[in-house]
Enzyme design. Structure first.
Site, PDB file in Angstrom:
ATOM      1  N   CYS A  19       2.635  -5.596 -17.239  1.00 55.00           N
ATOM      2  CA  CYS A  19       3.033  -6.450 -16.109  1.00 55.00           C
ATOM      3  C   CYS A  19       4.291  -5.855 -15.465  1.00 55.00           C
ATOM      4  O   CYS A  19       5.311  -5.703 -16.126  1.00 55.00           O
ATOM      5  CB  CYS A  19       3.308  -7.870 -16.570  1.00 55.00           C
ATOM      6  SG  CYS A  19       4.040  -8.850 -15.234  1.00 55.00           S
ATOM      7  N   ARG A  29       0.686  -3.557  -6.996  1.00 47.71           N
ATOM      8  CA  ARG A  29      -0.642  -4.075  -6.651  1.00 47.71           C
ATOM      9  C   ARG A  29      -1.676  -3.215  -7.360  1.00 47.71           C
ATOM     10  O   ARG A  29      -1.513  -1.996  -7.466  1.00 47.71           O
ATOM     11  CB  ARG A  29      -0.816  -3.981  -5.125  1.00 47.71           C
ATOM     12  CG  ARG A  29      -2.114  -4.538  -4.578  1.00 47.71           C
ATOM     13  CD  ARG A  29      -2.071  -6.046  -4.492  1.00 47.71           C
ATOM     14  NE  ARG A  29      -3.262  -6.578  -3.836  1.00 47.71           N
ATOM     15  CZ  ARG A  29      -4.346  -7.022  -4.502  1.00 47.71           C
ATOM     16  NH1 ARG A  29      -4.397  -6.981  -5.818  1.00 47.71           N
ATOM     17  NH2 ARG A  29      -5.380  -7.501  -3.840  1.00 47.71           N
ATOM     18  N   CYS A  40      -0.170  -8.791  -8.539  1.00 46.53           N
ATOM     19  CA  CYS A  40      -0.812  -7.473  -8.580  1.00 46.53           C
ATOM     20  C   CYS A  40      -2.182  -7.540  -9.247  1.00 46.53           C
ATOM     21  O   CYS A  40      -3.005  -6.660  -9.057  1.00 46.53           O
ATOM     22  CB  CYS A  40       0.083  -6.464  -9.280  1.00 46.53           C
ATOM     23  SG  CYS A  40       0.166  -6.653 -11.077  1.00 46.53           S
ATOM     24  N   CYS A  67       5.632 -13.650 -10.682  1.00 47.93           N
ATOM     25  CA  CYS A  67       4.387 -12.897 -10.480  1.00 47.93           C
ATOM     26  C   CYS A  67       4.292 -12.330  -9.052  1.00 47.93           C
ATOM     27  O   CYS A  67       4.419 -13.070  -8.080  1.00 47.93           O
ATOM     28  CB  CYS A  67       3.195 -13.812 -10.769  1.00 47.93           C
ATOM     29  SG  CYS A  67       1.621 -13.065 -10.368  1.00 47.93           S
ATOM     30  N   CYS A  79      -2.839  -8.155 -15.081  1.00 47.07           N
ATOM     31  CA  CYS A  79      -3.099  -8.889 -16.334  1.00 47.07           C
ATOM     32  C   CYS A  79      -4.551  -9.360 -16.395  1.00 47.07           C
ATOM     33  O   CYS A  79      -5.186  -9.331 -17.443  1.00 47.07           O
ATOM     34  CB  CYS A  79      -2.133 -10.063 -16.489  1.00 47.07           C
ATOM     35  SG  CYS A  79      -2.035 -11.130 -15.054  1.00 47.07           S
ATOM     36  N   SER A 139       0.862  -1.178   0.000  1.00 46.42           N
ATOM     37  CA  SER A 139       0.000   0.000   0.000  1.00 46.42           C
ATOM     38  C   SER A 139       0.897   1.227   0.000  1.00 46.42           C
ATOM     39  O   SER A 139       2.107   1.086  -0.189  1.00 46.42           O
ATOM     40  CB  SER A 139      -0.888  -0.059   1.249  1.00 46.42           C
ATOM     41  OG  SER A 139      -1.868   0.941   1.195  1.00 46.42           O
ATOM     42  N   THR A 189      -7.920   1.892   3.225  1.00 44.31           N
ATOM     43  CA  THR A 189      -7.724   1.058   4.416  1.00 44.31           C
ATOM     44  C   THR A 189      -8.824   1.313   5.447  1.00 44.31           C
ATOM     45  O   THR A 189      -9.397   0.363   5.995  1.00 44.31           O
ATOM     46  CB  THR A 189      -6.331   1.320   5.026  1.00 44.31           C
ATOM     47  OG1 THR A 189      -5.360   1.092   4.008  1.00 44.31           O
ATOM     48  CG2 THR A 189      -6.062   0.401   6.188  1.00 44.31           C
TER      49      THR A 189
END
Ligand SMILES: Cc1cc2nc3c(=O)[nH]c(=O)nc-3n(C[C@H](O)[C@H](O)[C@H](O)COP(=O)(O)OP(=O)(O)OC[C@H]3O[C@@H](n4cnc5c(N)ncnc54)[C@H](O)[C@@H]3O)c2cc1C
Ligand code: SF4
Length: 536
Positions: free
Chosen positions: A481, A294, A508, A505, A511, A49, A330
């Site tokens: 990506c 992310r 996130c 990977c 894709c 975050s 959050t």
């Protein structure tokens, strides 16, 4: 295993839901069994975050958080909002939504680790390293729990010596707290038509690094944001630099996934942003210590789906409660978890399988009002930066969020123009001082997947990457990506093919969102695999 409540996901929403349930049970002197599973190797290891935390929900959930040593040790002392051109930076008035007085700069990963400890001390059973891979249904079609993924399966689907079958976790209510673009949540949308009559969800990708900087450059408590360069005014996005205690800076770049130029690379935009004269100086002499990415929700109020269905409900970013103008999700994720738990607790002994009262509680809470007020701000930017800023100012300061209209969204995967109709973008080579390549970046994310396991990035149709994506969009997956998972390989004399380096990977989910024909399906890999973020 049987529980009263199973929670899928150990982010702020899932952990707040777990804590709330146990608090209510204890206050009523009742036993409620709560199990939480988390696909990261530990709670916090898949959390990425900014983060500036608005402590409103925390104050409601654990008012004694100071005595409990919550890791909120950098209060925001200054906000700076900048407009960047290629060589200059101009300070703008900080928009109301981005004023952070009373908020804290935190590591959300560490905050979740701490929430996890609070939950465990109240009796929540937390199982990190287990991903929920499928949803279980009763004969009448209600959700009856989840099954965790099998461990020790080879890439052809055969059991290896380390084989451990998945566990069935049954519950009266299953709470899905998977975060943005939850993959089980996607199947719930379809099965229970939860998105009917709602706008499509829209997203951005956020790429972040953590830096140790020279002590004389540290400004603990400074929350710095920018818009403008390097993005063109038709692309939504911007940066953040949050100065933590301990000479660390969290720096990140967010790009709306409704961008239309298939040549754009959010990763490269971030790298060149750090070379801006107003930014580069902060990092010179410092050391990059972590990297990750992310997706985040941007659809807001008009994209929130129906939240309940027989046997379960959705909370946090898997439902889409992020407040975009604030760049904060959050406090809303936590609040939705707390409200869901209140509703579930009140209904645990009822015969009804669907806890509708969660939705009514939510709609009469401050969260709903907060999202409703800002609902027209993000969609205004789909007409470009200048229209977006003017619309945001009018909506905030003249209409106070009470406009009698609501702007709507289009799905992000429909926004790409053809490669031949879009300007190519030449990105500078990384200098290895403040800008870097993908491989060295992924290394810093601590990402690890057991290589001999079925690929968790699956294609609905193997021909699409070359015949459609490469032909029309110059294979945009190579650029969106942030971990270099997708590569078009053209060996001598052979037709080009897509290689998927799934072990890189970072989960996130970009894709799964941005693929123009929705051909890529992200599934949870073996539990414990993926990034190992320290304090992101
Ligand atoms: C770059 C960036 C900057 C941001 N900045 C801010 C900020 O400054 N302030 C702010 O308030 N918000 C910010 N946000 C948003 C904030 O991080 C989210 O709103 C918040 O984390 C949502 O919490 P959540 O619990 O819904 O989901 P998440 O935090 O995503 O947690 C979900 C958890 O569930 C786990 N999980 C998912 N699927 C499964 C499964 N099938 N089985 C088991 N486990 C699973 C994941 O591993 C993860 O740990 C930012 C987000 C990004 C990406
Ligand atoms: S493969 Fe998909 S989910 Fe994984 S890092 Fe790349 S874009 Fe993100």
């Amino acid at each position: 295993m049987e529980f009263d409540v199973v929670i899928v996901g150990g982010g702020p929403s899932g952990l707040s839901a777990a804590i709330k349930l146990k608090q209510l049970a204890s206050a009523a002197d009742k036993e409620v069994s709560v199990c939480l599973i988390e696909k990261g190797s530990e709670v916090g290891s898949h959390i990425l975050s900014g983060a500036v935390l608005e402590p409103r929900s925390l104050n409601e959930l654990l008012p004694d958080w100071r005595e409990l040593n919550a890791p909120l040790d950098t209060p925001v002392t200054e906000d700076k909002f900048m407009f960047l051109t290629k060589n200059n930076g101009f300070r703008l008035p900080t928009p109301k939504s981005m004023k952070n007085h009373g908020n804290f700069i935190i590591s959300l990963g560490n905050f979740c680790r701490w929430l996890g400890q609070q939950a465990e001390s109240l009796g929540v059973e937390i199982y990190p390293g287990f991903s929920a891979s499928e949803i279980l249904y009763t004969d009448s079609g209600a959700v009856k729990g989840v099954v965790t993924g099998d461990m020790g399966v080879d890439k052809y689907g055969n059991p290896t010596d380390a084989f451990m079958p998945g566990m069935e976790l049954h519950a009266k209510q299953t709470i899905f707290a998977e975060g943005c673009r939850g993959h089980l949540t996607k199947s719930l949308f379809e099965r229970f038509n939860l998105r009917d009559g709602k706008d499509p969800q829209t997203y951005a990708i956020g790429i972040k690094e953590l830096w140790d900087i020279e002590p004389n450059k540290a400004r603990p408590g400074l929350a710095w944001h920018s818009i403008g360069w390097p993005l063109k005014s038709d692309t939504y996005g911007g940066s953040f630099l949050y100065h933590l205690n301990s000479n660390q800076v969290a720096v990140g770049y967010v790009v709306g996934l409704d961008y239309d130029n298939p040549h754009l690379s959010p990763f490269e935009e971030f790298q060149r942003f750090k070379n801006h004269p107003a930014v580069r100086e902060t990092f010179l002499g410092g050391r990059r210590v972590a990297y990750g990415a992310r997706a985040l929700n941007e659809g807001g109020f008009q994209s929130v789906p129906k939240l309940t269905f027989p046997g379960g409900c959705l909370i946090g970013c898997t439902a889409g409660f992020l407040n975009v103008p604030k760049i904060k999700g959050t406090h809303t994720a936590m609040k939705s978890g707390m409200l869901a738990s209140e509703a579930i607790f009140e209904n645990l002994n009822s015969k009804s399988e669907e806890v509708d009262s969660y939705e009514s509680k939510l709609k009469s809470s401050w969260l709903w009002k907060e999202l409703h007020t800002v609902r027209n701000i993000r969609p205004g930017f789909s007409r470009g930066l200048w229209f977006g800023l003017a619309n945001a100012a009018i909506d905030t300061y003249l209409l106070f969020g009470k406009a009698p209209w609501t702007f709507h969204h289009k799905p992000d995967h429909e926004s790409l123009k053809r490669a031949k109709d879009s300007p190519k973008i030449e990105y500078p080579k990384p200098d290895g001082i403040v800008s870097f390549d993908r491989n060295s970046s992924v290394y810093l994310s601590g990402t690890n997947h057991e290589e001999n396991q079925p690929c968790h990035l699956t294609l609905k149709d193997d021909s699409v990457p070359i015949e459609h994506n490469l032909a029309l969009y110059d294979a945009p997956e190579q650029r969106y990506c942030p971990a270099g998972v997708y590569e078009i390989i053209s060996e001598d004399g052979q037709s080009p093919r897509l290689q998927i380096n799934a072990q890189n990977c970072v989960h996130c989910k970009t894709c799964d969102i941005k693929d123009p024909s929705q051909n890529i399906i992200w599934k949870s890999p073996e539990g414990g695999g993926g990034p190992n973020y320290p304090n992101m």
